[in-house]
Design a protein around this motif. Structure first.
Motif, short mmCIF file in Angstrom:
data_model
loop_
_atom_site.label_atom_id
_atom_site.label_comp_id
_atom_site.label_asym_id
_atom_site.label_seq_id
_atom_site.Cartn_x
_atom_site.Cartn_y
_atom_site.Cartn_z
N GLU A 172 -35.61 62.63 44.79
CA GLU A 172 -36.99 62.94 45.14
C GLU A 172 -37.78 61.65 45.15
O GLU A 172 -37.72 60.87 44.19
CB GLU A 172 -37.59 63.93 44.14
N VAL A 173 -38.51 61.40 46.24
CA VAL A 173 -39.29 60.17 46.39
C VAL A 173 -40.67 60.50 46.92
O VAL A 173 -40.90 61.60 47.42
CB VAL A 173 -38.59 59.17 47.35
N LYS A 174 -41.59 59.54 46.84
CA LYS A 174 -42.93 59.73 47.39
C LYS A 174 -42.85 59.91 48.91
O LYS A 174 -42.05 59.26 49.57
CB LYS A 174 -43.83 58.55 47.06
N CYS A 175 -43.69 60.76 49.45
CA CYS A 175 -43.62 61.07 50.88
C CYS A 175 -44.03 59.89 51.75
O CYS A 175 -43.74 59.88 52.94
CB CYS A 175 -44.44 62.30 51.21
N THR A 176 -44.66 58.87 51.20
CA THR A 176 -45.11 57.72 51.99
C THR A 176 -44.12 56.55 51.90
O THR A 176 -44.44 55.44 52.31
CB THR A 176 -46.48 57.24 51.50
N ILE A 177 -42.93 56.78 51.39
CA ILE A 177 -42.00 55.68 51.12
C ILE A 177 -41.30 55.20 52.39
O ILE A 177 -41.00 55.98 53.28
CB ILE A 177 -40.97 56.09 50.04
N THR A 178 -41.09 53.89 52.43
CA THR A 178 -40.30 53.28 53.50
C THR A 178 -38.95 52.90 52.92
O THR A 178 -38.75 52.88 51.70
CB THR A 178 -40.98 52.02 54.05
N ALA A 179 -38.01 52.57 53.79
CA ALA A 179 -36.69 52.13 53.33
C ALA A 179 -36.83 50.90 52.45
O ALA A 179 -36.17 50.78 51.42
CB ALA A 179 -35.80 51.84 54.53
N GLU A 180 -37.71 49.98 52.83
CA GLU A 180 -37.95 48.75 52.06
C GLU A 180 -38.38 49.07 50.63
O GLU A 180 -37.85 48.54 49.67
CB GLU A 180 -39.02 47.92 52.77
N LYS A 181 -39.36 49.96 50.49
CA LYS A 181 -39.86 50.31 49.16
C LYS A 181 -38.80 51.04 48.34
O LYS A 181 -38.69 50.82 47.13
CB LYS A 181 -41.12 51.18 49.28
N ASP A 240 -39.19 47.70 56.51
CA ASP A 240 -40.57 47.95 56.08
C ASP A 240 -41.30 48.91 57.01
O ASP A 240 -42.36 49.42 56.67
CB ASP A 240 -41.34 46.63 55.95
N LYS A 241 -40.75 49.17 58.21
CA LYS A 241 -41.36 50.10 59.17
C LYS A 241 -40.64 51.44 59.19
O LYS A 241 -41.09 52.38 59.85
CB LYS A 241 -41.32 49.50 60.58
N CYS A 242 -39.51 51.53 58.51
CA CYS A 242 -38.68 52.75 58.55
C CYS A 242 -39.20 53.76 57.53
O CYS A 242 -38.86 53.72 56.35
CB CYS A 242 -37.23 52.38 58.26
N GLN A 243 -40.04 54.68 58.00
CA GLN A 243 -40.62 55.72 57.15
C GLN A 243 -39.55 56.79 56.88
O GLN A 243 -38.91 57.27 57.82
CB GLN A 243 -41.82 56.35 57.85
N LEU A 244 -39.36 57.13 55.62
CA LEU A 244 -38.39 58.17 55.28
C LEU A 244 -39.05 59.54 55.35
O LEU A 244 -40.25 59.67 55.09
CB LEU A 244 -37.81 57.91 53.90
N HIS A 245 -38.26 60.56 55.70
CA HIS A 245 -38.77 61.92 55.88
C HIS A 245 -37.93 62.91 55.09
O HIS A 245 -36.78 62.64 54.75
CB HIS A 245 -38.75 62.29 57.37
N GLN A 246 -38.51 64.09 54.89
CA GLN A 246 -37.83 65.18 54.20
C GLN A 246 -36.44 65.39 54.79
O GLN A 246 -36.29 65.51 56.00
CB GLN A 246 -38.66 66.47 54.32
N GLY A 247 -35.42 65.42 53.92
CA GLY A 247 -34.06 65.72 54.35
C GLY A 247 -33.27 64.55 54.89
O GLY A 247 -32.10 64.71 55.25
#
Length: 71
Positions: A16-25, A52-59
């Motif tokens: 489980e991660v924050k919904c605003t997380i990027t791959a970099e973070k 840093d631009k790759c936004q992660l999404h649910q699933g």
């Protein structure tokens, strides 16, 4: 109240991660930001310059691995 977390899979482990997380973070949080690390999201390799631009999404299914040079 709005849920500010998403569920992803990292190397076959639910996370489980924050919904605003990027791959970099994500890699910074996991202390996996090192030379030779490669990253794939949903079986697509993401170039390091785009982490840093790759936004992660649910699933999302994330694979982290060491890139091995050889021949």
């Amino acid at each position: 109240m709005k849920n500010d977390h998403i569920n992803i899979v990292l190397n076959d482990q639910p996370l489980e991660v924050k919904c605003t997380i990027t791959a970099e973070k994500l890699l910074q949080q996991l202390n996996h930001h090192q030379p030779g690390t490669a990253l794939a999201v949903n079986q697509v390799i993401i170039p390091r310059t785009d982490w840093d631009k790759c936004q992660l999404h649910q699933g999302d299914n994330i694979l982290l691995f060491q890139a091995i040079a050889g021949g």
